[in-house]
Design an enzyme around this catalytic site. Structure first.
Site: not given
Length: 493
Positions: A22-23, A62, A116, A312-313
């Site tokens: 994540d991130q 997310c 999520h 995700d990003h």
């Protein structure tokens, strides 16, 4: 002596492991030339597989990113064009999910970590979910006890005391504040994901192939890696984040007193700590992934398994005085994507395909790897032929967007150039990603590049022509449209 049933599978079908962090920025791998972060084990994975150098997430936050990952659809189809919690997973499109397809074709399917989705225990086609979404703010309030919806917290309390909480150290999950993890490393959420994965490998049904989804909450804040990982970057030489000649564009949204503000310049001391926490998370995850891969080898599963690593990003981490995600710039929208397969997979070891790929491509890719039929109607395409070095006609450019800061930020890229349009203000930007990979220079400000801007603007008009927001009138983009048809990130129309 017969083999232990946990050490081999009687099925010839390959196992598939999808790792989603994540991130994690697309440039944050040491093999990609990052000047600070060290990821030796992911580097090894890249050298034995394919690393896609132009992988993106079309809606970089997310929830919408995971919608693309799990459905193989573009944002126009799955409907999430921004971030909003508490929206049930019952989009108008009710087609198959990634996990559902593996389950339907006889795979044992397990998810561990961040989903999520809403409601939180939504399985999305998995046979079993061990859940840790991070803070789960709304669940904590609604259920009074986060342990009712989160599997990590009860596990933590069994091992460290009934009054222990995930938030004992007081660092928020979108803050630039950083400090080391306050408990033994083995209790860290990153370790928990891998510990549960190893336990799954031990107790799985050896007669079936498996699809295992490992979803890490980190390197997303809180920036709380174990002390050794945090400290190794505190004194590292760190180049200053790039600041484009356009960086003042977002100044109106800056809040210097809010450690969770997505815009603004902060004290270099705190930025250094935030970067140390961020990179420390990455190295910690890197080591834990090596722990998982070693266990795969011990169970004699590694040579019959595909491993896909993505995020995700990204995280802007001070680039252009910006933080977090949602915006179209490389630190936010570009992600890592690595695909490694068995020796017989045909994937070219150490290859670096440069086609523009996106999270919607993961579902058809993994189904293709497993030899399963690819669901009709997906917007994504399998990248397996690209990883094998096979030439294929590919998308000419990618459309991305995100509702943020009171407007819709729209963008297009072919991996060489990027065009950005802000629906609220009408501002345009054009970046030459080959000559200017850090997006320091906005070519839309230079009349010499007017023809290039016109070409990309025309493509954006065609992309947005039928959207319900009314972004297009005839052959022109119309700024200032209210974002009311896009209800906090859910497309209606």
């Amino acid at each position: 002596m017969p083999e232990s049933p946990n050490q081999s599978s009687s099925s010839d079908r390959p196992n598939v492991i999808l790792i989603c962090v994540d991130q994690w920025r697309g440039d944050a791998l040491s093999i990609a030339g990052h000047p600070v972060v060290h990821t030796p084990y992911l580097d090894q994975l890249c050298l034995s597989g394919a690393r896609f150098t132009r992988a993106y997430t079309a809606v970089p936050s997310c929830i919408p990113a995971r919608a693309a990952l799990m459905t193989g659809l573009s944002q126009e189809r799955h409907g999430r064009v921004g971030y909003r919690d508490g929206v049930p997973w019952d989009y108008e499109y009710t087609g198959p999910t990634l996990a559902g397809e593996f389950t339907r074709h006889g795979y044992q399917t397990q998810a561990i970590g961040k989903m999520h989705a809403f409601p939180e225990r939504t399985q999305l086609g998995f046979q079993n979910v061990l859940l840790h979404d991070g803070f789960l703010h709304h669940a904590r309030v609604r259920e009074r006890d986060i342990g009712l919806v989160d599997d990590y917290v009860p596990w933590l309390r069994e091992r460290d005391g009934a009054d222990v909480d995930y938030f004992d150290h007081g660092v928020n999950c979108n803050s630039i504040v950083a400090r080391p993890w306050d408990k033994p490393e083995r209790l860290h959420p990153t370790n928990w994901v891998v510990t549960q994965a190893i336990d799954f490998l031990r107790r799985r049904d050896p007669r079936k192939p498996f699809f295992l989804y490992l979803s890490f909450h980190r390197p997303h804040p809180p920036y709380d890696p174990p002390a050794w990982a945090f400290e190794q970057y505190l004194d590292a030489e760190m180049p200053a984040p790039p600041a484009g000649d356009w960086a003042s564009l977002y100044d109106r949204w800056a809040d210097p007193h809010d450690p969770q503000s997505p815009v603004g310049q902060i004290d270099p001391r705190w930025l250094r700590r935030a970067r140390a926490g961020y990179y420390g998370h990455m190295t910690h995850i890197d080591h834990q992934l090596n722990r998982l891969l070693e266990v795969l080898h011990e169970f004699r599963l590694r040579e019959n398994s595909y491993v896909c690593f993505t995020s995700d990003h990204g995280e802007l981490m001070g680039d252009h005085h910006l933080f977090r995600k949602s915006l179209p710039y490389e630190g936010s929208a570009r992600i890592p994507l690595i695909l490694k397969g068995p020796r017989t997979s045909g994937i070219q070891a150490g290859s670096t395909p440069s086609e523009v790929v996106e999270l919607r491509d993961v579902m058809p890719t993994l189904l293709d790897c497993a030899g399963l039929p690819i669901s009709a109607g997906l917007d994504g395409r399998s990248v397996l032929p690209l990883a094998r070095g096979t030439s294929a006609e590919w998308r000419p450019y990618l459309h991305g967007e995100h509702t943020t800061l009171g407007q819709s930020v729209q963008w297009l890229t072919d991996g060489r150039e990027k065009y950005v349009w802000l629906s609220g203000t009408g501002d345009e930007q054009l970046f030459d990603l080959e000559a200017d990979p850090q997006e320091r220079h906005d070519l839309a400000r230079d009349p010499a590049h007017a023809a290039r801007v016109d070409r990309w603007r025309g493509r954006m008009v065609q992309t947005l022509r039928d959207r319900p927001e009314g972004f297009v009138d005839g052959d022109r983009l119309v700024p200032g449209r209210p974002v009311s048809p896009v209800l906090e990130g859910v497309l209606r129309g």
